[in-house]
Design an enzyme around this catalytic site. Structure first.
Site, PDB file in Angstrom:
ATOM      1  N   ASP A  72       0.692  -1.192  -0.018  1.00 42.61           N
ATOM      2  CA  ASP A  72       0.067   0.091  -0.018  1.00 42.61           C
ATOM      3  C   ASP A  72       0.857   1.566  -0.049  1.00 42.61           C
ATOM      4  OD1 ASP A  72      -1.674  -2.134   0.765  1.00 42.61           O
ATOM      5  OD2 ASP A  72      -2.440  -1.421   2.392  1.00 42.61           O
TER       6      ASP A  72
ATOM      7  N   GLU B 150       4.379  -8.360  11.598  1.00 46.37           N
ATOM      8  CA  GLU B 150       3.859  -7.841  10.160  1.00 46.37           C
ATOM      9  C   GLU B 150       4.940  -7.593   9.077  1.00 46.37           C
ATOM     10  OE1 GLU B 150       1.129  -4.800  10.595  1.00 46.37           O
ATOM     11  OE2 GLU B 150       0.332  -4.960   8.177  1.00 46.37           O
TER      12      GLU B 150
HETATM   13  C1  2M8 Z   1      -2.571  -4.039   4.586  1.00 48.17           C
HETATM   14  O1  2M8 Z   1      -3.313  -3.290   3.931  1.00 48.17           O
HETATM   15  C2  2M8 Z   1      -4.511  -2.982   4.877  1.00 48.17           C
HETATM   16  C3  2M8 Z   1      -5.722  -2.138   3.635  1.00 48.17           C
HETATM   17  O2  2M8 Z   1      -5.921  -3.294   2.700  1.00 48.17           O
HETATM   18  C4  2M8 Z   1      -4.487  -1.734   5.616  1.00 48.17           C
HETATM   19  O3  2M8 Z   1      -3.425  -0.953   5.735  1.00 48.17           O
HETATM   20  O4  2M8 Z   1      -5.318  -1.431   6.459  1.00 48.17           O
HETATM   21  C5  2M8 Z   1      -1.483  -4.523   3.566  1.00 48.17           C
HETATM   22  O5  2M8 Z   1      -0.219  -4.956   3.931  1.00 48.17           O
HETATM   23  C6  2M8 Z   1      -1.958  -5.613   2.896  1.00 48.17           C
HETATM   24  O6  2M8 Z   1      -0.970  -6.270   1.842  1.00 48.17           O
HETATM   25  C7  2M8 Z   1      -2.519  -6.762   3.594  1.00 48.17           C
HETATM   26  O7  2M8 Z   1      -3.155  -7.836   2.938  1.00 48.17           O
HETATM   27  C8  2M8 Z   1      -3.564  -6.078   4.676  1.00 48.17           C
HETATM   28  C9  2M8 Z   1      -4.121  -7.406   5.781  1.00 48.17           C
HETATM   29  O8  2M8 Z   1      -2.867  -7.990   6.092  1.00 48.17           O
HETATM   30  O9  2M8 Z   1      -2.717  -5.145   5.592  1.00 48.17           O
END
Ligand code: 2M8
Length: 457
Positions: free
Chosen positions: A186, A422
């Site tokens: 992102d 993460e």
């Molecule tokens: C992160 O993305 C979400 C939005 O989709 C967020 O930041 O709120 C990213 O690292 C994405 O790649 C990942 O799939 C998600 C959930 O782990 O978090």
């Protein structure tokens, strides 16, 4: 710096003893299990996410095959009639715990969205084809599982077709993404570069309140300026009721990104194999695969940098920023031997490996020498275990077992040293005062799942 999420440490130890790695990883998944699916993280991400579901399924494949299948089935409940599989399938019980939630997306009543499932309105990297193929290789009883694979084959085929039909208007073989969230990466500096071209009035950003900063300190998450732009784009999409393909005639963020397309292409290869096993006609899939691999090389290869880069199709320019995503086409067989050699040299150069005085874990999400690099901030530099897993398989494909082993051992060392975070600081020598190299959410599901896959557990 202390991150707030470390309050979890009373429940979850950060350091994982080597012998207990499998048990610890399995308990991460167990603790994040929410009914039929596993959420990516205990509090930061309380719903089901698209590509997370694929990686998470691999974490169950050997120990609980039924749950591995359930992850995929649960995600595809959210598939839209046009084939799109959404970025998030929302869990009703966690309403209000994540932003942007279901009601913000305003997908209710949008034609083609499944009526009884709450979803967002954008998609994510289509890992599902090759995840499915790997599940088939690990299935304890392929005969019993055949109906599942038959069902999923149809669903994944529909998803692949969606990209070629709606996200490739010039029929080049490259799908564009319409939001940084679709990339899964992102907060890359690449998106900042695209954003410099997008002009809007602050009044076009609807009021919003972030929830992520309740769980993770601000230096580890995207800045407010980036979030304003994310939300501006969501607002554009929801105002136009996600009406494809017309919506794309006047929409400012359309980027052809190499990792996304490599994943699309590798899923085509996997569907080819699955289709043959199921006795299906695979002509179309073969064409997609050939076309996408060719287009990756013709359009996204940067001869100067020796890596693949993104192309902004609205503003008609390449964005020559070096990211881990640019290495992922190794996964789908697109690079020639010469291109692969250039990428492998880059991966071993100071851009990713650091120097003898300041060595780095492989593989930083944004290259260590990029002006936008930040070792702590989400996707601006930290190491992500899913990226390492994809790259590991790409390197194996190109006959680089020892370098692939470094990707695997760096990943497992990070997990052992810091826990199931993460993302991780790419520098092996942490700056003085930095208490841990693990950031974002602890007890992160895909970190645990891919650890299990690498350990063969
Ligand atoms: C992160 O993305 C979400 C939005 O989709 C967020 O930041 O709120 C990213 O690292 C994405 O790649 C990942 O799939 C998600 C959930 O782990 O978090």
């Amino acid at each position: 710096m202390i991150h707030k999420i470390m309050t979890d440490l009373s429940v979850y130890p950060a350091h994982v003893a080597t012998g207990n790695l499998v048990a610890a990883a399995q308990s991460v998944l167990k603790n994040n299990l929410l009914g039929t699916f596993t959420k990516p993280a205990p509090t930061l991400y309380p719903h089901q996410w698209n590509w997370d579901a694929g990686f998470i399924a691999l974490g169950y494949a050997r120990s609980d095959f039924r749950q591995a299948c359930a992850e995929m089935t649960s995600l595809f409940r959210g598939q839209w009639a046009n084939g799109m599989v959404p970025q998030i399938v929302f869990s009703v019980e966690n309403v209000g715990k994540y932003f942007p939630g279901y009601f913000f997306w305003k997908t209710k009543g949008v034609p083609g969205k499944p009526r009884n499932t709450r979803t967002s309105g954008i998609t994510m990297p289509p890992v599902h084809g090759f995840i499915l193929n790997r599940l088939l290789q690990l299935a304890p009883d392929t005969k019993a599982a055949r109906p599942f694979f038959q069902r999923m084959f149809e669903r994944v085929l529909l998803l692949q077709r969606y990209y070629y039909k709606y996200r490739d208007p010039e029929r080049e073989g490259l799908a564009f993404i319409c939001h940084p969230w679709e990339s899964g990466m992102d907060n890359l500096p690449t998106w900042e570069e695209v954003f410099t071209q997008i002009k809007f009035d602050p009044s076009e950003v609807p009021p919003y309140e972030r929830r992520d900063l309740e769980h993770v300190d601000a230096p580890y998450r995207p800045r407010k300026a980036s979030y304003d732009r994310y939300i501006y784009l969501v607002n554009r999409l929801r105002e136009q009721r996600y009406r494809e393909p017309d919506i794309w005639n006047d929409y400012p963020f359309q980027v052809q990104e190499p990792m996304f397309n490599a994943i699309l292409s590798h899923s085509n290869e996997a569907l080819l194999e699955l289709g043959q096993w199921l006795g299906r006609d695979t002509g179309q899939i073969r064409e997609w695969h050939t076309q996408t691999n060719r287009a990756l090389n013709d359009k996204l290869w940067d001869e100067n940098k020796g890596i693949y880069v993104s192309y902004d199709r609205v503003h008609r320019r390449h964005i020559p920023i070096v990211t881990a995503g640019g290495l992922i086409p190794l996964l789908c067989g697109a690079p020639t031997a010469n291109q692969a050699a250039r990428m492998i040299a880059l991966l071993q150069s100071p851009a990713f490996a650091g120097t003898p005085e300041n060595p780095a874990w492989l593989c930083a999400s944004t290259a260590l020498d990029e002006p936008g690099f930040d070792p702590c901030r989400y996707w601006r530099g930290p190491v992500w275990i899913n990226m390492n897993w994809l790259l590991f398989h790409g390197l194996q494909r190109y006959g680089q077992p020892s370098l692939a082993t470094v990707l695997r051992s760096d990943s497992l060392d990070l997990v052992r040293k810091y826990g199931f975070w993460e993302y991780y600081n790419p520098w092996k020598n942490l700056p003085a005062g930095e208490v841990s190299g693990g950031y974002g959410s602890n007890q992160f599901s895909w970190t645990a799942a891919l650890t299990l896959d690498w350990l063969g557990a």
